[in-house]
Design an enzyme around this catalytic site. Structure first.
Site, PDB file in Angstrom:
ATOM      1  N   LYS A  32       0.828  -1.209   0.000  1.00 48.49           N
ATOM      2  CA  LYS A  32       0.000   0.000   0.000  1.00 48.49           C
ATOM      3  C   LYS A  32       0.861   1.257   0.000  1.00 48.49           C
ATOM      4  CE  LYS A  32      -2.015  -1.110   3.878  1.00 48.49           C
ATOM      5  NZ  LYS A  32      -1.371  -2.421   4.114  1.00 48.49           N
ATOM      6  N   THR A  33       1.804   1.296   0.936  1.00 45.59           N
ATOM      7  CA  THR A  33       2.666   2.471   1.034  1.00 45.59           C
ATOM      8  C   THR A  33       3.465   2.637  -0.254  1.00 45.59           C
ATOM      9  OG1 THR A  33       2.773   2.157   3.414  1.00 45.59           O
ATOM     10  CG2 THR A  33       4.438   3.583   2.437  1.00 45.59           C
ATOM     11  N   ASP A 224      -1.692   7.919   4.174  1.00 43.99           N
ATOM     12  CA  ASP A 224      -1.215   6.568   4.480  1.00 43.99           C
ATOM     13  C   ASP A 224      -1.780   6.167   5.845  1.00 43.99           C
ATOM     14  OD1 ASP A 224       0.110   4.164   4.262  1.00 43.99           O
ATOM     15  OD2 ASP A 224       2.114   4.957   4.655  1.00 43.99           O
ATOM     16  N   GLU A 225      -1.963   4.876   6.078  1.00 41.23           N
ATOM     17  CA  GLU A 225      -2.462   4.371   7.376  1.00 41.23           C
ATOM     18  C   GLU A 225      -3.796   5.030   7.748  1.00 41.23           C
ATOM     19  OE1 GLU A 225      -0.587   2.088   9.138  1.00 41.23           O
ATOM     20  OE2 GLU A 225       1.505   2.418   8.566  1.00 41.23           O
ATOM     21  N   GLN A 255      -5.318  -3.222  11.102  1.00 41.15           N
ATOM     22  CA  GLN A 255      -4.182  -2.631  11.811  1.00 41.15           C
ATOM     23  C   GLN A 255      -4.532  -1.379  12.607  1.00 41.15           C
ATOM     24  OE1 GLN A 255      -0.189  -2.674   9.835  1.00 41.15           O
ATOM     25  NE2 GLN A 255      -1.350  -3.258   8.024  1.00 41.15           N
ATOM     26  N   ARG A 615       5.347  -7.344  10.981  1.00 36.74           N
ATOM     27  CA  ARG A 615       6.569  -6.595  10.677  1.00 36.74           C
ATOM     28  C   ARG A 615       7.659  -7.544  10.182  1.00 36.74           C
ATOM     29  NH1 ARG A 615       4.439  -2.969   9.194  1.00 36.74           N
ATOM     30  NH2 ARG A 615       2.588  -4.166   9.645  1.00 36.74           N
TER      31      ARG A 615
HETATM   32  P1  ATP Z   1       1.856  -2.053   6.091  1.00 40.00           P
HETATM   33  O1  ATP Z   1       0.374  -2.315   6.137  1.00 40.00           O
HETATM   34  O2  ATP Z   1       2.574  -2.905   7.058  1.00 40.00           O
HETATM   35  O3  ATP Z   1       2.186  -0.614   6.153  1.00 40.00           O
HETATM   36  P2  ATP Z   1       2.121  -1.953   3.204  1.00 40.00           P
HETATM   37  O4  ATP Z   1       0.889  -2.525   2.599  1.00 40.00           O
HETATM   38  O5  ATP Z   1       2.229  -0.490   3.254  1.00 40.00           O
HETATM   39  O6  ATP Z   1       2.340  -2.614   4.634  1.00 40.00           O
HETATM   40  P3  ATP Z   1       4.644  -1.830   1.846  1.00 40.00           P
HETATM   41  O7  ATP Z   1       5.464  -1.404   2.988  1.00 40.00           O
HETATM   42  O8  ATP Z   1       4.274  -0.837   0.836  1.00 40.00           O
HETATM   43  O9  ATP Z   1       3.342  -2.577   2.408  1.00 40.00           O
HETATM   44  O10 ATP Z   1       5.315  -3.074   1.104  1.00 40.00           O
HETATM   45  C1  ATP Z   1       5.865  -4.156   1.813  1.00 40.00           C
HETATM   46  C2  ATP Z   1       7.161  -4.601   1.157  1.00 40.00           C
HETATM   47  O11 ATP Z   1       6.897  -5.168  -0.134  1.00 40.00           O
HETATM   48  C3  ATP Z   1       8.106  -3.443   0.904  1.00 40.00           C
HETATM   49  O12 ATP Z   1       9.415  -3.879   1.108  1.00 40.00           O
HETATM   50  C4  ATP Z   1       7.860  -3.119  -0.569  1.00 40.00           C
HETATM   51  O13 ATP Z   1       8.958  -2.497  -1.164  1.00 40.00           O
HETATM   52  C5  ATP Z   1       7.602  -4.486  -1.161  1.00 40.00           C
HETATM   53  N1  ATP Z   1       6.724  -4.426  -2.355  1.00 40.00           N
HETATM   54  C6  ATP Z   1       5.494  -3.910  -2.415  1.00 40.00           C
HETATM   55  N2  ATP Z   1       4.973  -4.032  -3.652  1.00 40.00           N
HETATM   56  C7  ATP Z   1       5.912  -4.625  -4.414  1.00 40.00           C
HETATM   57  C8  ATP Z   1       5.989  -5.037  -5.797  1.00 40.00           C
HETATM   58  N3  ATP Z   1       4.995  -4.836  -6.638  1.00 40.00           N
HETATM   59  N4  ATP Z   1       7.128  -5.628  -6.201  1.00 40.00           N
HETATM   60  C9  ATP Z   1       8.151  -5.840  -5.356  1.00 40.00           C
HETATM   61  N5  ATP Z   1       8.148  -5.496  -4.056  1.00 40.00           N
HETATM   62  C10 ATP Z   1       7.033  -4.886  -3.572  1.00 40.00           C
HETATM   63 MG    MG Z   2       2.471   0.845   4.861  1.00 36.82          MG
END
Ligand code: ATP
Ligand code: MG
Length: 678
Positions: A32-33, A224-225, A255, A615
């Site tokens: 997402k981030t 975000d979040e 979360q 995490r």
């Molecule tokens: P959280 O809910 O814990 O904040 P999130 O959904 O924001 O998680 P991210 O932090 O954006 O998740 O991504 C998790 C990991 O996966 C990061 O290291 C990110 O770089 C990697 N990632 C996300 N999307 C891709 C993709 N399409 N290809 C490769 N790596 C990815």
């Molecule tokens: Mg995130």
């Protein structure tokens, strides 16, 4: 920008959705981030003026990370004018441009919790209330909650008395305290932390033309979040994204962990209702964790009733099982964690910085902090007592605050306590009352203190001396033109800080060392931020100090922090310690659930554990103790957390559940290579 190189199909869809409201709803680690980051970069790459983009995060660390990534993609020059920061820092920026409109003036600073509680203590004293019945800390919490829900003092009774947590009368008094507290903040030309958001909303509702200015400016609002926004923050985002409703939010209802700060996961659950045109995008592929980590944490969270359905899968294999360990007591638990860390570093290719130790509250890290140095494990405690909370630094900051903001009555009061012999709190509140009744500043009262009831000749002479030496000295410095680090030094000498404060506090050598660090910090800030002022310096630190922050750190060290501070972050290896009843879930939440005042308290604890577990990228350890010493020093029995019974044993390694025997080297019999870092 070739998005397909960096994002999956669903993420690309999110990034391409530019008009109207969009919600990206997905579990931890699904990118997402990352989608939010690339969306921002793409907007700018497609010719959108960076000044038209506003991105809101919850921690400075998250904002810095995102900014760093965008800079990497586009270069520094191309993001000039973009607004990316925490809710608090963005609101402060808006308020700074509109101070007069919110009845403040230049020099207006931010009070932290300690400051606010001090003010409330004084009010309780001044009102002659029983401080057992009206505890300052409790009053503070209620007032802050009201602020986050945008409830004005006069509505406190109506809103809260019916929650039957206290009598009508209690809230009547509280509403008077709240009113007086607001008056003191106004009088002191100060804000508290939650004011930053509340006052911005007040500004917008009082001056629609100002709101329109910002609405025109921020064509793209992103958050975000989003699951953690409280009512006031929700107002900010929805006001700013009107009338087009160009709002892009990402979040995960599983979360939501800030209910205690007034966050309401309803905001994310009801996004579709608020924005009927909303496009909802779900991400399902998880890029962070192994299948075991995802499955076990999903299994845990499925026990919550308040949930949106989500699917998650990964291309990764199962990976290592989740290691669950029972230790005799917290000391043994800490020793176990230390031994496992050394195993991982010595035999499995991990570095210390790949590893995080998470706990429910900082208190549980106590034994970790004892054991790590002995085991030669470098570590960094995130969100512990910060440098700026050290006593000598707080004292000195008081003087600096007064230098910037002559109306800061609280800083003044604290100086009194240090400097003016024989002036107790009662006399002080008389002086305050006099100043208030005659609508003059306290410093003016001191020119002729005998006017105030109860001040004899001797005390008056003390006060006059204090005014001449300290207050007039500060006033003189304020007018002088010189770089502010030099001003700070002069002030230090003027008040003879070393003799007057440091020596009084004891532990002189150490305190002097820290004061020197502090002076150096001021100096560096000035050096690296040309054109900045002392006011900027103080504001920045107040803003950063108000939250759990991960300081900039590139050292190879294990990070120790609470589950709350870990949100949004990721680590190859995670240890969660003290997964015990009354800790995780926290005793307070269990009490609230039992009392019926917060039926969802346990669900929030479960979400917090979900955040902690997710995490982890490769290996997750969880542990608990059997016995620990209670308040009276006697050992008491500890129960493993109820949440542990909700986890699927087939994905866990319970072989070290009993480490009463001396534990061997970490190994996983089926396939030891699986533990290795890449
Ligand atoms: P959280 O809910 O814990 O904040 P999130 O959904 O924001 O998680 P991210 O932090 O954006 O998740 O991504 C998790 C990991 O996966 C990061 O290291 C990110 O770089 C990697 N990632 C996300 N999307 C891709 C993709 N399409 N290809 C490769 N790596 C990815
Ligand atoms: Mg995130």
């Amino acid at each position: 920008m070739d998005l397909a190189r960096f994002l999956n199909t669903e993420q690309q869809k999110a990034v391409r959705a530019l008009e109207g409201p969009v919600l990206v709803l997905a579990g931890a680690g699904s990118g997402k981030t990352r989608a939010l980051t690339y969306r921002t970069a793409r907007l700018i790459d497609n010719g959108v003026d960076p000044a038209n983009i506003l991105t809101l995060t919850f921690t400075n660390k998250a904002a810095d990370d995102m900014k760093g990534k965008i800079v990497k993609l586009l270069g520094k020059e191309r993001i000039k004018g973009m607004w990316l920061g925490t809710f608090h820092s963005i609101c402060l920026r808006i308020l700074r441009d509109n101070l007069a409109r919110v009845n403040r003036s230049e020099g207006c600073l931010i009070y932290d919790t300690t400051d606010s509680v001090d003010i409330i203590e004084d009010i309780i004293l001044e009102f002659g209330l029983d401080d057992l019945e009206y505890e300052a800390k409790i009053a503070y919490n209620i007032i802050q909650k009201a602020k986050m829900e945008l409830i004005a003092p006069e509505f406190l009774i109506k809103e809260y008395a019916r929650e039957n947590k206290g009598s009508q009368h209690y809230y009547q008094v509280l509403s008077r305290i709240y009113q007086e507290y607001e008056r003191v903040l106004l009088n002191n030309n100060s804000f508290d932390f939650n004011d930053l958001i509340k006052k911005t909303i007040e500004l917008f509702s009082k001056y629609p033309e100002i709101l329109r200015e910002y609405q025109n400016r921020f064509k793209y609002v992103q958050v975000d979040e989003y699951q953690d926004v409280n009512h006031a923050q929700y107002q900010i985002t929805s006001l700013l994204s009107e009338p087009e409703g160009n709002i892009f939010v990402v979040g995960d209802d599983w979360q939501g962990i800030y209910g205690f700060r007034g966050a309401d996961i309803k905001n994310i659950l009801e996004f579709e209702k608020d924005y009927p045109r909303a496009e909802i995008i779900k991400l399902e592929q998880n890029y962070r964790s192994t299948n075991n980590i995802i499955s076990v944490s999903n299994q845990l969270i499925s026990n919550n009733k308040q949930n949106k359905e989500k699917t998650a899968w990964t291309k990764e294999g199962d990976g290592a099982p989740i290691f669950l360990t029972r230790a005799k007591n917290p000391q043994v638990e800490a020793a176990y964690v230390a031994r496992r860390i050394n195993d991982l570093v010595n035999h499995y290719n991990y570095s210390y910085k790949d590893i995080a130790v998470l706990c429910r509250t900082n208190f549980q890290s106590h034994y970790i902090q004892q054991v790590f140095p002995r085991s030669h494990i470098p570590y960094q405690l995130i969100g512990g007592v910060s440098f700026f909370d050290r006593q000598e630094i707080r004292y000195f900051i008081n003087y600096l605050r007064l230098l910037v903001n002559p109306e800061d009555g609280l800083a003044l009061k604290r100086l009194f306590r240090i400097e003016a012999d024989g002036v107790g709190d009662v006399l002080l509140s008389e002086i305050n009352r006099y100043a208030r009744e005659h609508k003059i500043q306290v410093a003016d009262v001191l020119a002729d203190p005998t006017r105030v009831k109860g001040i004899g000749e001797k005390k008056a002479a003390n006060l006059i001396e204090f005014k001449l030496r300290v207050l007039d000295g500060i006033r003189g410095l304020r007018k002088m033109k010189m770089p502010f680090p030099r001003k700070a030094l002069q002030l230090y000498e003027l008040i003879d800080f070393e003799n007057n404060v440091i020596n009084e506090l004891g532990n002189t050598a150490e305190r002097l060392k820290y004061i020197n660090f502090f002076m150096e910090d001021i100096h560096n800030y000035h050096k690296y931020n040309p054109g900045s002022t002392l006011y900027d310096y103080l504001l920045i630190n107040e803003l950063l100090g108000g939250q759990d922050e991960l300081e900039e750190d590139n050292t190879d060290s294990v990070k120790v922090m609470t589950a709350h501070s870990a949100k949004g972050l990721e680590f190859p290896v995670v240890f969660i310690i003290a997964v015990e009843e009354d800790v995780f879930p926290h005793q307070k939440s269990l009490e609230e659930a039992a009392a019926g005042s917060n039926p969802y308290a346990v669900e929030e604890e479960r979400r917090l554990l979900y955040v902690a577990m997710t995490r982890a990228e490769k290996i997750l350890f969880m542990s608990f103790s059997q016995r620990k010493s209670g308040n009276n020093g006697e050992e008491k029995e500890v129960k493993p957390s109820r949440f542990l019974y909700e986890l699927p044993v087939e994905r866990m390694d319970l072989s070290s559940v009993d480490i009463l025997r001396k534990s061997r080297r970490l190994q996983f019999k089926k396939d030891p290579t699986i533990l290795k870092k890449n």
